[in-house]
Design a protein around this motif. Structure first.
Motif, PDB file in Angstrom:
ATOM      1  N   GLU A 212      14.049  15.112 -25.477  1.00  0.00           N
ATOM      2  CA  GLU A 212      13.750  15.460 -26.870  1.00  0.00           C
ATOM      3  C   GLU A 212      12.243  15.568 -27.046  1.00  0.00           C
ATOM      4  OE1 GLU A 212      17.632  13.209 -28.847  1.00  0.00           O
ATOM      5  OE2 GLU A 212      15.600  12.492 -29.295  1.00  0.00           O
ATOM      6  N   LEU A 213      11.787  16.672 -27.596  1.00  0.00           N
ATOM      7  CA  LEU A 213      10.357  16.913 -27.787  1.00  0.00           C
ATOM      8  C   LEU A 213      10.018  16.834 -29.273  1.00  0.00           C
ATOM      9  CD1 LEU A 213      11.482  19.116 -25.415  1.00  0.00           C
ATOM     10  CD2 LEU A 213       9.008  19.262 -25.109  1.00  0.00           C
ATOM     11  N   TYR A 214       8.940  16.103 -29.585  1.00  0.00           N
ATOM     12  CA  TYR A 214       8.501  15.901 -30.965  1.00  0.00           C
ATOM     13  C   TYR A 214       7.033  16.310 -31.098  1.00  0.00           C
ATOM     14  CZ  TYR A 214      12.694  12.956 -31.302  1.00  0.00           C
ATOM     15  OH  TYR A 214      13.984  12.483 -31.283  1.00  0.00           O
ATOM     16  N   PRO A 215       6.741  17.601 -31.241  1.00  0.00           N
ATOM     17  CA  PRO A 215       5.358  18.018 -31.427  1.00  0.00           C
ATOM     18  C   PRO A 215       4.930  17.906 -32.892  1.00  0.00           C
ATOM     19  CG  PRO A 215       6.754  19.945 -31.306  1.00  0.00           C
ATOM     20  CD  PRO A 215       7.652  18.751 -31.127  1.00  0.00           C
TER      21      PRO A 215
ATOM     22  N   ILE B 170       7.716  12.771 -25.986  1.00  0.00           N
ATOM     23  CA  ILE B 170       8.896  13.312 -25.319  1.00  0.00           C
ATOM     24  C   ILE B 170       9.821  12.147 -24.999  1.00  0.00           C
ATOM     25  CG2 ILE B 170       9.781  14.599 -23.343  1.00  0.00           C
ATOM     26  CD1 ILE B 170       7.094  16.008 -23.162  1.00  0.00           C
TER      27      ILE B 170
ATOM     28  N   GLU C  34       2.281  14.919 -29.110  1.00  0.00           N
ATOM     29  CA  GLU C  34       3.699  15.113 -28.805  1.00  0.00           C
ATOM     30  C   GLU C  34       4.275  13.900 -28.086  1.00  0.00           C
ATOM     31  OE1 GLU C  34       6.141  18.860 -27.094  1.00  0.00           O
ATOM     32  OE2 GLU C  34       4.539  18.161 -25.776  1.00  0.00           O
TER      33      GLU C  34
ATOM     34  N   ILE D 262       8.070  25.304 -30.640  1.00  0.00           N
ATOM     35  CA  ILE D 262       7.408  24.341 -29.754  1.00  0.00           C
ATOM     36  C   ILE D 262       5.921  24.235 -30.050  1.00  0.00           C
ATOM     37  CG2 ILE D 262       6.734  25.877 -27.858  1.00  0.00           C
ATOM     38  CD1 ILE D 262       8.284  22.333 -27.565  1.00  0.00           C
TER      39      ILE D 262
ATOM     40  N   TYR E  48      14.416  20.712 -27.940  1.00  0.00           N
ATOM     41  CA  TYR E  48      14.978  20.495 -26.611  1.00  0.00           C
ATOM     42  C   TYR E  48      14.394  21.519 -25.628  1.00  0.00           C
ATOM     43  CZ  TYR E  48      18.257  17.441 -29.009  1.00  0.00           C
ATOM     44  OH  TYR E  48      18.799  16.425 -29.755  1.00  0.00           O
TER      45      TYR E  48
ATOM     46  N   THR F 160      11.422  25.423 -25.594  1.00  0.00           N
ATOM     47  CA  THR F 160      10.058  25.354 -25.057  1.00  0.00           C
ATOM     48  C   THR F 160       9.371  26.703 -24.920  1.00  0.00           C
ATOM     49  OG1 THR F 160      10.982  25.258 -22.808  1.00  0.00           O
ATOM     50  CG2 THR F 160      10.399  23.165 -23.859  1.00  0.00           C
TER      51      THR F 160
ATOM     52  N   TYR G 189       5.411  24.642 -21.034  1.00  0.00           N
ATOM     53  CA  TYR G 189       6.544  24.198 -20.225  1.00  0.00           C
ATOM     54  C   TYR G 189       7.382  25.403 -19.819  1.00  0.00           C
ATOM     55  CZ  TYR G 189       5.299  20.071 -23.012  1.00  0.00           C
ATOM     56  OH  TYR G 189       4.620  19.070 -23.635  1.00  0.00           O
TER      57      TYR G 189
ATOM     58  N   MET H 255       5.339  15.282 -15.805  1.00  0.00           N
ATOM     59  CA  MET H 255       5.915  16.356 -16.593  1.00  0.00           C
ATOM     60  C   MET H 255       6.021  17.629 -15.779  1.00  0.00           C
ATOM     61  SD  MET H 255       7.181  17.943 -19.033  1.00  0.00           S
ATOM     62  CE  MET H 255       7.249  16.592 -20.185  1.00  0.00           C
TER      63      MET H 255
ATOM     64  N   LEU I 131      11.353  17.042 -17.873  1.00  0.00           N
ATOM     65  CA  LEU I 131      12.278  17.360 -18.963  1.00  0.00           C
ATOM     66  C   LEU I 131      13.734  17.190 -18.550  1.00  0.00           C
ATOM     67  CD1 LEU I 131      10.660  20.530 -20.573  1.00  0.00           C
ATOM     68  CD2 LEU I 131      10.527  18.156 -21.324  1.00  0.00           C
TER      69      LEU I 131
END
Length: 540
Positions: A202-205, A182, A180, A72, A63, A67, A230, A253, A237
């Motif tokens: 929600e961030l998925y790297p 988002i 990634e 992250i 989240y 960041t 970020y 972004m 976000l």
């Protein structure tokens, strides 16, 4: 039975998070299995995958609050893969997101890809030293379906898979690819939470090692640590409007770069839909005045006024608007009140810039928003010169600057205080310590006061914390960081001064209970301040 069906219906959404489980590099000739973090504590990490190790069980997201953290970079507790997948510059790598099914349909959002050189073997690289550059980004595509057709929908339609082209002409060597997704379905929940919200987008790297081949000569330059990609407060976000509008075309972004992007930013994130009422409130009046300036900027962009478009090209609008707090009346009013009551040398640069523009708005010598922007930038530079002057940094500006200069407050006798005078107004609402201060009264009738005592100077404490830097200017600390340390530690330093004063004027002797309590409190505060200083030096 119904309750069982309800629980069963929720299982797909509970398991709807995802990870990269298949890799083709190059696509479609060479295939690798990804790493499944669901089994990080029960299955050995394989040596035949270029996918990084993580412990993100269930493909759970990060989240905005994450960041600036290690996670992250390449997800939770990540470490480099042992293998780098060979692929020629210009070829396409393909990844599939799966857990245990395809990417969830309601997790709409962009897909962003980055690359960073390892400058050697990626299997031994320090993740914190990787410098990433963005090589592709796709967000909203069209409004052909409800809430828009996004990059995530394109991925889903392609078998929950995504194609990434390795930059053509890239110099041969090993690189980390960071791809990634988002998801924006809960991004609106971050609105109003400020920087680093614990909820929201929600961030998925996910990271993959590549061994790029070919005769290319292009090098990756200008990359940044993923923890600086970020700020945690980007409009992208804290996206308000996924569920309430079809205006997704200008989703970005980060900072807008085009007139169209700035129009969207100013209309949706830096303006108030309804006029602010109560002109008698000085803080709301300041916000309304700044809104007039914003309206002029919006009109100028709409009319393609060259003087306003230049503000985009030279990043003036970025300097004015990016970093302002969330535009809700309650939140922004507190921020403006804090700025207006502070000594000018205690305001943040963003607060001072805001107030300068507000004061210039409507004055005859500044006929246009472009003129105001230029003049405000000059005044901001002058302000920074004064604020960051070492002599000024070593002082703690008067806490009562506003009341002293604007309201003509006078010293009074505490014994004559009228207990019936109003206790609330738009200017101040304070109490005071009769033993530590000269009590004062503002015209509104309030009793006001300074800090507990004039704070101990930060330099005096730094002599104890950083003795080896005692003779360096500002103890070797950059002016901007020194200013932040001064403000962060001000209350603690005021309490230290108050304790010193109490011990000086009292008849207490060493060993007495109250003396021991005061000295222990002072030691605890000093250690806390030292910890803040140490952390600042680590982050420098």
């Amino acid at each position: 039975m119904r309750s069982y069906l309800l629980i069963a219906s929720l299982i797909p959404s509970i398991l709807a998070h995802s990870h990269v489980d298949e890799i083709w590099a190059p696509n479609p000739s060479v295939h690798y299995k990804g790493w499944n973090p669901n089994y990080f504590d029960t299955a050995p990490y394989p040596n035949d995958t270029p996918a990084w190790y993580t412990t993100a069980r269930g493909g759970n997201p990060l989240y905005p609050i994450h960041t600036s953290t290690y996670s992250i970079i390449c997800n939770n507790n990540s470490s480099p893969a042992n293998l780098s997948a060979p692929i020629a510059a210009g070829e396409t790598l393909r990844v599939r997101w799966w857990n245990p099914g395809p990417w969830p349909m309601n997790h709409k959002g962009p897909v962003i890809d980055y690359i960073a050189p390892c400058n050697g073997s990626c299997s031994a690289v320090d993740p914190t030293r990787l410098k990433f550059v963005k090589i592709s980004e796709l967000g909203w595509i069209d409004n052909s379906i409800e809430e828009g057709y996004w990059a995530s929908d394109k991925l889903l339609d392609d078998g929950s898979s995504w194609n990434i082209v390795v930059p053509r002409g890239l110099r041969a060597g090993e690189y980390v690819l960071r791809t990634e997704i988002i998801a924006l379905h809960q991004a609106h929940l971050a609105v109003g939470n400020g920087t680093y919200s614990p909820i929201g987008a929600e961030l998925y790297p996910s990271c993959i090692n590549l061994a790029v081949t070919g005769n290319g000569t292009k090098e990756v330059v200008g990359g940044v640590d993923a923890r600086r990609l970020y700020t945690g407060a980007e409009p992208g976000l804290a996206y308000r409007t996924l569920h309430s509008t079809t205006e997704h075309a200008l989703w970005q972004m980060s900072t807008p770069t085009t007139p169209e992007g700035w129009l969207f930013e100013l209309k949706h994130y830096k303006s108030f839909i309804n006029p602010i009422s109560d002109p008698s409130d000085p803080y709301l009046k300041a916000i309304s005045t700044f809104q007039l300036f914003t309206n002029a900027i919006i009109r100028g962009i709409t009319r393609k006024d060259p003087s306003i478009l230049n503000l985009i090209d030279d990043s003036s609008l970025t300097a004015i608007y990016i970093g302002l707090p969330w535009f809700t009346p309650e939140f922004l009013k507190l921020w403006v009140k804090d700025a207006m009551l502070k000594h000018p040398l205690r305001r943040t640069a963003k607060q001072h810039h805001f107030l300068v523009i507000m004061r210039m708005q409507g004055r005859s010598e500044f006929p246009s928003a472009g003129d105001i922007s230029v003049a405000a930038a000059v005044e901001l530079d002058d302000w920074k010169t004064r604020v960051y002057d070492p002599e000024n940094l070593d002082k703690d500006p008067d806490a009562l600057y506003f009341l002293r200069n604007k309201n003509g407050i006078k010293n009074i006798d505490p014994s004559q205080e009228n207990a019936d005078h109003p206790r609330e107004c738009l200017i101040c609402d304070n109490s005071f310590d009769e033993d530590a201060h000269v009590t004062q009264r503002a015209p509104c009738g309030h009793v006001v006061h300074q800090d507990q005592a004039p704070p101990q100077r930060l330099s005096k404490i730094l002599d104890l914390v950083l003795p080896n830097k005692m003779y360096e200017v500002l103890h070797g600390i950059k002016p901007e960081r020194y200013w932040a340390l001064r403000e962060i530690t001000r209350q603690d330093r005021a309490t230290l001064a108050w304790i010193d004063e109490r011990l000086r004027v009292s008849d207490l002797g060493p060993g007495e209970p109250i003396w021991l309590r005061y000295t222990q409190d002072a030691l605890d505060i000093l250690m806390r301040v030292a910890g803040v200083v140490d952390q600042a030096m680590v982050e420098a």
